[in-house]
Scaffold this motif. Structure first.
Motif, PDB file in Angstrom:
ATOM      1  N   GLN A 116       0.828  -1.201   0.000  1.00 25.22           N
ATOM      2  CA  GLN A 116       0.000   0.000   0.000  1.00 25.22           C
ATOM      3  C   GLN A 116       0.869   1.260   0.000  1.00 25.22           C
ATOM      4  O   GLN A 116       0.532   2.249  -0.644  1.00 25.22           O
ATOM      5  N   ALA A 122      -4.936  -5.022  -1.899  1.00 23.44           N
ATOM      6  CA  ALA A 122      -4.851  -3.838  -1.047  1.00 23.44           C
ATOM      7  C   ALA A 122      -4.387  -2.620  -1.839  1.00 23.44           C
ATOM      8  O   ALA A 122      -4.810  -1.496  -1.562  1.00 23.44           O
ATOM      9  N   GLU A 138      -7.595  -1.478  -3.846  1.00 23.10           N
ATOM     10  CA  GLU A 138      -8.730  -0.992  -3.058  1.00 23.10           C
ATOM     11  C   GLU A 138      -8.468   0.350  -2.379  1.00 23.10           C
ATOM     12  O   GLU A 138      -9.397   1.073  -2.071  1.00 23.10           O
ATOM     13  N   ARG A 139      -7.224   0.671  -2.099  1.00 16.52           N
ATOM     14  CA  ARG A 139      -6.841   1.944  -1.481  1.00 16.52           C
ATOM     15  C   ARG A 139      -7.600   2.199  -0.187  1.00 16.52           C
ATOM     16  O   ARG A 139      -8.252   3.218  -0.016  1.00 16.52           O
ATOM     17  N   GLN A 140      -7.501   1.271   0.739  1.00 17.21           N
ATOM     18  CA  GLN A 140      -8.131   1.425   2.045  1.00 17.21           C
ATOM     19  C   GLN A 140      -7.285   2.334   2.926  1.00 17.21           C
ATOM     20  O   GLN A 140      -6.180   2.713   2.574  1.00 17.21           O
ATOM     21  N   GLU A 141      -7.823   2.644   4.082  1.00 22.02           N
ATOM     22  CA  GLU A 141      -7.065   3.404   5.062  1.00 22.02           C
ATOM     23  C   GLU A 141      -5.959   2.520   5.641  1.00 22.02           C
ATOM     24  O   GLU A 141      -6.029   1.294   5.584  1.00 22.02           O
ATOM     25  N   ALA A 155      -7.140   0.005   8.392  1.00 24.28           N
ATOM     26  CA  ALA A 155      -7.900  -1.106   7.824  1.00 24.28           C
ATOM     27  C   ALA A 155      -6.983  -2.081   7.096  1.00 24.28           C
ATOM     28  O   ALA A 155      -7.144  -3.306   7.199  1.00 24.28           O
ATOM     29  N   THR A 156      -6.005  -1.560   6.379  1.00 30.13           N
ATOM     30  CA  THR A 156      -5.054  -2.426   5.680  1.00 30.13           C
ATOM     31  C   THR A 156      -4.201  -3.213   6.658  1.00 30.13           C
ATOM     32  O   THR A 156      -3.980  -4.415   6.469  1.00 30.13           O
ATOM     33  N   CYS A 184      -6.393  -5.927   8.207  1.00 35.00           N
ATOM     34  CA  CYS A 184      -6.618  -7.011   7.245  1.00 35.00           C
ATOM     35  C   CYS A 184      -5.370  -7.874   7.095  1.00 35.00           C
ATOM     36  O   CYS A 184      -5.465  -9.103   7.052  1.00 35.00           O
ATOM     37  N   GLN A 202     -19.681  -5.232   6.501  1.00 31.52           N
ATOM     38  CA  GLN A 202     -20.024  -3.939   7.098  1.00 31.52           C
ATOM     39  C   GLN A 202     -21.493  -3.648   6.961  1.00 31.52           C
ATOM     40  O   GLN A 202     -22.183  -3.962   6.124  1.00 31.52           O
TER      41      GLN A 202
END
Length: 182
Positions: free
Chosen positions: A48, A112, A115-118, A121-122, A125, A182
């Motif tokens: 990421q 990951a 998806e570009r999560q925070e 969250a990454t 996961c 979610q």
């Protein structure tokens, strides 16, 4: 989620088969599980970071795989080396091959990156995937040890009973599908 569970179980099966080439010990399986969990956590968060600081600013989306593979190769070499320095009595030699061939790290890292999560969250996961992989590896080791001492027909001894166990484990893990939505 089902696809991720099947990849997790199949990667654990392959890693366990690679671990069986040397004399099996419970400590070796646990050290491999720890090394895989660290590699997954560092690989996904590093992937990421590569996405945010290299791929996105320079628009290198087509080269994600070629940027990620050296990072994962470096992790596959350095995590067993770091474990060997931290705990010299742990059997960490020969762990680079199962870590290098671990498709879970590559697949989850690419997911990951897309998806570009925070960050939190990454990281969550990746830690959960690493712990799940460690659990699957320990369960495979337990399956092999129990099947060595059980009264199993000759046709099912060895790899066939391991594959049956992998199928049952994949079905059991897929029962968690949708549990954490979610």
């Amino acid at each position: 989620m089902n696809d991720y569970v099947l990849v997790l179980v199949s990667a654990a099966l392959v890693s366990h088969m690679l671990l069986q080439q040397q004399p099996p010990s419970r400590l070796r399986v646990q050290v491999c599980g720890l090394a895989c969990a660290l590699t997954i956590a560092l690989g996904i968060t590093g992937g990421q970071a590569l996405e945010r600081w290299v791929v996105a600013p320079w628009q290198l989306e087509d080269l994600r795989l070629f940027l990620l593979l050296p990072w994962l190769g470096l992790l596959a070499w350095s995590v067993p080396q770091a474990l060997a320095r931290l705990r010299p009595q742990w059997p960490s030699e020969g762990l680079a091959l199962p870590l290098l061939g671990n498709a879970v790290v590559l697949g989850l890292s690419l997911q990951a990156m897309v998806e570009r999560q925070e960050w939190l969250a990454t990281l969550g996961c990746s830690v959960m995937a690493g712990l799940g992989f460690w659990l699957a590896l320990a369960l495979f080791d337990d399956l092999v040890q129990r099947s060595d001492h059980a009264d199993i027909p000759a046709a099912l001894r060895g790899l066939p009973i391991t594959l049956v166990g992998a199928g049952v484990m994949a079905m059991a893990f897929s029962g968690f599908n949708g549990l954490f939505t979610q």
